[in-house]
Design a protein around this motif. Structure first.
Motif, PDB file in Angstrom:
ATOM      1  N   GLY A  83     146.028 -89.185  -3.751  1.00 13.20           N
ATOM      2  CA  GLY A  83     145.942 -89.133  -2.295  1.00 13.20           C
ATOM      3  C   GLY A  83     146.089 -87.758  -1.684  1.00 13.20           C
ATOM      4  N   TRP A  84     145.589 -86.726  -2.369  1.00 20.07           N
ATOM      5  CA  TRP A  84     145.643 -85.377  -1.799  1.00 20.07           C
ATOM      6  C   TRP A  84     144.688 -85.284  -0.612  1.00 20.07           C
ATOM      7  N   LYS A  85     144.994 -84.381   0.314  1.00 20.47           N
ATOM      8  CA  LYS A  85     144.106 -84.149   1.448  1.00 20.47           C
ATOM      9  C   LYS A  85     142.781 -83.566   0.956  1.00 20.47           C
ATOM     10  N   ARG A  86     141.718 -83.927   1.644  1.00 21.34           N
ATOM     11  CA  ARG A  86     140.380 -83.511   1.206  1.00 21.34           C
ATOM     12  C   ARG A  86     140.210 -81.993   1.223  1.00 21.34           C
ATOM     13  N   ASN A  87     140.809 -81.327   2.229  1.00 18.94           N
ATOM     14  CA  ASN A  87     140.658 -79.866   2.274  1.00 18.94           C
ATOM     15  C   ASN A  87     141.408 -79.182   1.131  1.00 18.94           C
ATOM     16  N   THR A  88     142.491 -79.812   0.647  1.00 19.16           N
ATOM     17  CA  THR A  88     143.218 -79.272  -0.510  1.00 19.16           C
ATOM     18  C   THR A  88     142.374 -79.421  -1.771  1.00 19.16           C
ATOM     19  N   VAL A 133     128.237 -70.160  -7.109  1.00 18.89           N
ATOM     20  CA  VAL A 133     128.922 -70.021  -5.825  1.00 18.89           C
ATOM     21  C   VAL A 133     127.941 -70.163  -4.660  1.00 18.89           C
ATOM     22  N   SER A 134     126.681 -69.848  -4.899  1.00 15.77           N
ATOM     23  CA  SER A 134     125.674 -69.938  -3.841  1.00 15.77           C
ATOM     24  C   SER A 134     125.066 -71.328  -3.721  1.00 15.77           C
ATOM     25  N   SER A 135     125.380 -72.209  -4.659  1.00 15.43           N
ATOM     26  CA  SER A 135     124.781 -73.545  -4.629  1.00 15.43           C
ATOM     27  C   SER A 135     125.832 -74.644  -4.728  1.00 15.43           C
ATOM     28  N   LEU A 136     126.406 -74.847  -5.918  1.00  9.10           N
ATOM     29  CA  LEU A 136     127.365 -75.928  -6.122  1.00  9.10           C
ATOM     30  C   LEU A 136     128.600 -75.780  -5.231  1.00  9.10           C
ATOM     31  N   ALA A 137     129.075 -74.538  -5.075  1.00 15.85           N
ATOM     32  CA  ALA A 137     130.272 -74.321  -4.249  1.00 15.85           C
ATOM     33  C   ALA A 137     130.020 -74.704  -2.793  1.00 15.85           C
ATOM     34  N   ILE A 138     128.806 -74.472  -2.307  1.00 11.89           N
ATOM     35  CA  ILE A 138     128.470 -74.842  -0.929  1.00 11.89           C
ATOM     36  C   ILE A 138     128.400 -76.357  -0.789  1.00 11.89           C
ATOM     37  N   ILE A 139     127.889 -77.028  -1.814  1.00 18.08           N
ATOM     38  CA  ILE A 139     127.838 -78.493  -1.791  1.00 18.08           C
ATOM     39  C   ILE A 139     129.255 -79.056  -1.706  1.00 18.08           C
ATOM     40  N   VAL A 140     130.161 -78.543  -2.549  1.00 16.27           N
ATOM     41  CA  VAL A 140     131.556 -79.001  -2.542  1.00 16.27           C
ATOM     42  C   VAL A 140     132.208 -78.714  -1.198  1.00 16.27           C
ATOM     43  N   ALA A 141     132.022 -77.497  -0.689  1.00 12.71           N
ATOM     44  CA  ALA A 141     132.620 -77.123   0.600  1.00 12.71           C
ATOM     45  C   ALA A 141     132.110 -78.025   1.725  1.00 12.71           C
ATOM     46  N   SER A 142     130.834 -78.389   1.673  1.00 12.19           N
ATOM     47  CA  SER A 142     130.253 -79.264   2.693  1.00 12.19           C
ATOM     48  C   SER A 142     130.810 -80.677   2.599  1.00 12.19           C
ATOM     49  N   ILE A 143     131.055 -81.142   1.369  1.00 14.18           N
ATOM     50  CA  ILE A 143     131.571 -82.494   1.153  1.00 14.18           C
ATOM     51  C   ILE A 143     133.034 -82.610   1.590  1.00 14.18           C
ATOM     52  N   TYR A 144     133.843 -81.600   1.212  1.00 14.80           N
ATOM     53  CA  TYR A 144     135.282 -81.682   1.454  1.00 14.80           C
ATOM     54  C   TYR A 144     135.732 -80.972   2.729  1.00 14.80           C
ATOM     55  N   GLY A 145     134.801 -80.322   3.429  1.00 13.43           N
ATOM     56  CA  GLY A 145     135.153 -79.618   4.659  1.00 13.43           C
ATOM     57  C   GLY A 145     135.546 -80.576   5.770  1.00 13.43           C
ATOM     58  N   ASP A 275     136.865 -74.114   6.286  1.00 15.19           N
ATOM     59  CA  ASP A 275     138.190 -74.589   6.667  1.00 15.19           C
ATOM     60  C   ASP A 275     138.855 -75.412   5.555  1.00 15.19           C
ATOM     61  N   LEU A 276     138.710 -74.937   4.316  1.00 14.24           N
ATOM     62  CA  LEU A 276     139.365 -75.568   3.172  1.00 14.24           C
ATOM     63  C   LEU A 276     140.644 -74.791   2.854  1.00 14.24           C
ATOM     64  N   ARG A 277     141.668 -75.063   3.624  1.00 14.77           N
ATOM     65  CA  ARG A 277     142.970 -74.409   3.469  1.00 14.77           C
ATOM     66  C   ARG A 277     142.829 -72.888   3.274  1.00 14.77           C
ATOM     67  N   PRO A 278     142.359 -72.180   4.291  1.00 15.56           N
ATOM     68  CA  PRO A 278     142.111 -70.740   4.182  1.00 15.56           C
ATOM     69  C   PRO A 278     143.295 -69.941   3.645  1.00 15.56           C
ATOM     70  N   LYS A 279     144.502 -70.290   4.082  1.00 15.18           N
ATOM     71  CA  LYS A 279     145.676 -69.530   3.647  1.00 15.18           C
ATOM     72  C   LYS A 279     145.875 -69.657   2.145  1.00 15.18           C
ATOM     73  N   MET A 280     145.749 -70.883   1.620  1.00 19.77           N
ATOM     74  CA  MET A 280     145.908 -71.080   0.180  1.00 19.77           C
ATOM     75  C   MET A 280     144.778 -70.410  -0.592  1.00 19.77           C
ATOM     76  N   ALA A 281     143.566 -70.430  -0.027  1.00 22.30           N
ATOM     77  CA  ALA A 281     142.428 -69.770  -0.663  1.00 22.30           C
ATOM     78  C   ALA A 281     142.696 -68.276  -0.825  1.00 22.30           C
ATOM     79  N   SER A 282     143.279 -67.664   0.219  1.00 22.46           N
ATOM     80  CA  SER A 282     143.616 -66.234   0.151  1.00 22.46           C
ATOM     81  C   SER A 282     144.719 -65.975  -0.865  1.00 22.46           C
ATOM     82  N   LEU A 283     145.696 -66.874  -0.929  1.00 22.77           N
ATOM     83  CA  LEU A 283     146.780 -66.719  -1.897  1.00 22.77           C
ATOM     84  C   LEU A 283     146.282 -66.862  -3.328  1.00 22.77           C
ATOM     85  N   LEU A 284     145.339 -67.764  -3.540  1.00 26.27           N
ATOM     86  CA  LEU A 284     144.790 -67.948  -4.889  1.00 26.27           C
ATOM     87  C   LEU A 284     144.145 -66.651  -5.383  1.00 26.27           C
TER      88      LEU A 284
END
Length: 306
Positions: A83-88, A133-145, A275-284
């Motif tokens: 049950g994690w949040k979708r943006n996480t 990153v130019s294809s699959l990553a955009i699909i994932v970001a669109s799905i979980y955004g 908007d997929l947890r920007p702060k955590m993305a920067s920390l990663l």
């Protein structure tokens, strides 16, 4: 070493710029927009159009194409089960599934394995990580955004994503054997050279480390997967099928080390944009880079020993 110093300096500059009162709060998002609409398309045109297509390049290219779908499957299943949040979930997939195979990877691989190793690193990065990153990553970001989209809208988003659109143009130029050179090439090189400083400054501006952030177990799930589990997959898989000596041995070693690099800067940009947890993305990225210097010592020892 100059590249490593530049990484640290740019992140520090970003941290200090954030403390300036008159500096716009939306500056990181503006910088990310510049990278997506200007710099990444320039990189596509500059590098993809020049890649020589052959069967020999397949294994290094496949590193990103193996790791990213596996990351998607793993975090997608685990996140749904618990049950994690979708943006996480989206942030962990986008940032955990892509390595910094270029800016951090290139100098490290060249320092260890020389020019021949660097040639393999370019194959891991350009037709591998960069296309993913130019294809699959955009699909994932669109799905979980945060913005829910239909399949048709997701397809449109991917096709109109500037780096992917220009990748298609660059691939067409490659197939047509049209060479980019002269003044146009020099312009593209100038634009491409701004990727790392601008991206890392944007990361630094969003990097606010406190005890609560460090305690975030999702952050450590992402870093643990990226720095340890992802390269372990390539270590085992490529170790089974490749000879450990000669050209195959070099492909094996470079592929494992590239899989173990810190999260890709561009993946953090995409996570922030969607908007997929920007702060955590920067920390990663911000924590992943220095931590990867330690974990890479382990992977270097393993590929040289086994």
């Amino acid at each position: 070493m100059a590249n490593i110093y530049l990484i640290v300096l740019c992140i520090v500059i970003g941290v200090f710029l954030r403390k300036i009162k008159d500096f716009p709060e939306n500056a990181p998002r503006t910088l990310n927009a510049y990278l997506i609409y200007v710099v990444l398309p320039a990189i596509s045109l500059l590098h993809i159009s020049k890649i020589e297509v052959s069967l020999a390049i397949l294994l290094p290219i496949l590193v990103a194409w193996i790791i990213f779908p596996l990351t998607w499957l793993l975090f997608g299943k685990i996140g749904k089960k618990f049950g994690w949040k979708r943006n996480t979930i989206g942030c962990l997939i986008v940032c955990g599934g892509l390595s910094n195979t270029g800016f951090v990877g290139y100098p490290i691989i060249e320092a260890i394995y020389g020019t021949e190793g660097l040639k393999i690193a370019v194959l891991v990065d350009q037709p591998g990580s960069f296309i993913v990153v130019s294809s699959l990553a955009i699909i994932v970001a669109s799905i979980y955004g945060s913005e829910k989209m239909r399949k048709r809208d997701i397809s449109k988003k991917v096709l109109l994503f500037p780096p992917f659109l220009f990748f298609l143009i660059a691939a067409a130029l490659n197939l047509a054997q049209v060479e980019i050179k002269g003044s146009f090439e020099a312009i593209l090189e100038s634009l491409a050279s701004t990727l790392t400083p601008i991206a890392l400054i944007a990361v630094g501006m969003q990097l606010q480390i406190n005890l609560k952030d460090i305690k975030d177990h999702y952050l450590w799930y992402g870093l643990g997967y990226k720095l340890l589990l992802a390269p372990l997959v390539i270590f085992i898989l490529y170790g089974l099928f490749l000879d450990k000596s000669g050209d195959q041995g070099l492909i094996y070693k470079v592929s494992v080390l590239e899989a173990g690099m810190a999260p890709m800067i561009t993946s953090s940009i995409i996570a922030t944009t969607y908007d997929l947890r920007p702060k955590m993305a920067s920390l990663l990225v911000g924590l992943g880079i220095p931590l990867s210097f330690l974990s890479l010592v382990l992977w270097y020892y393993l590929v040289e020993t086994f």
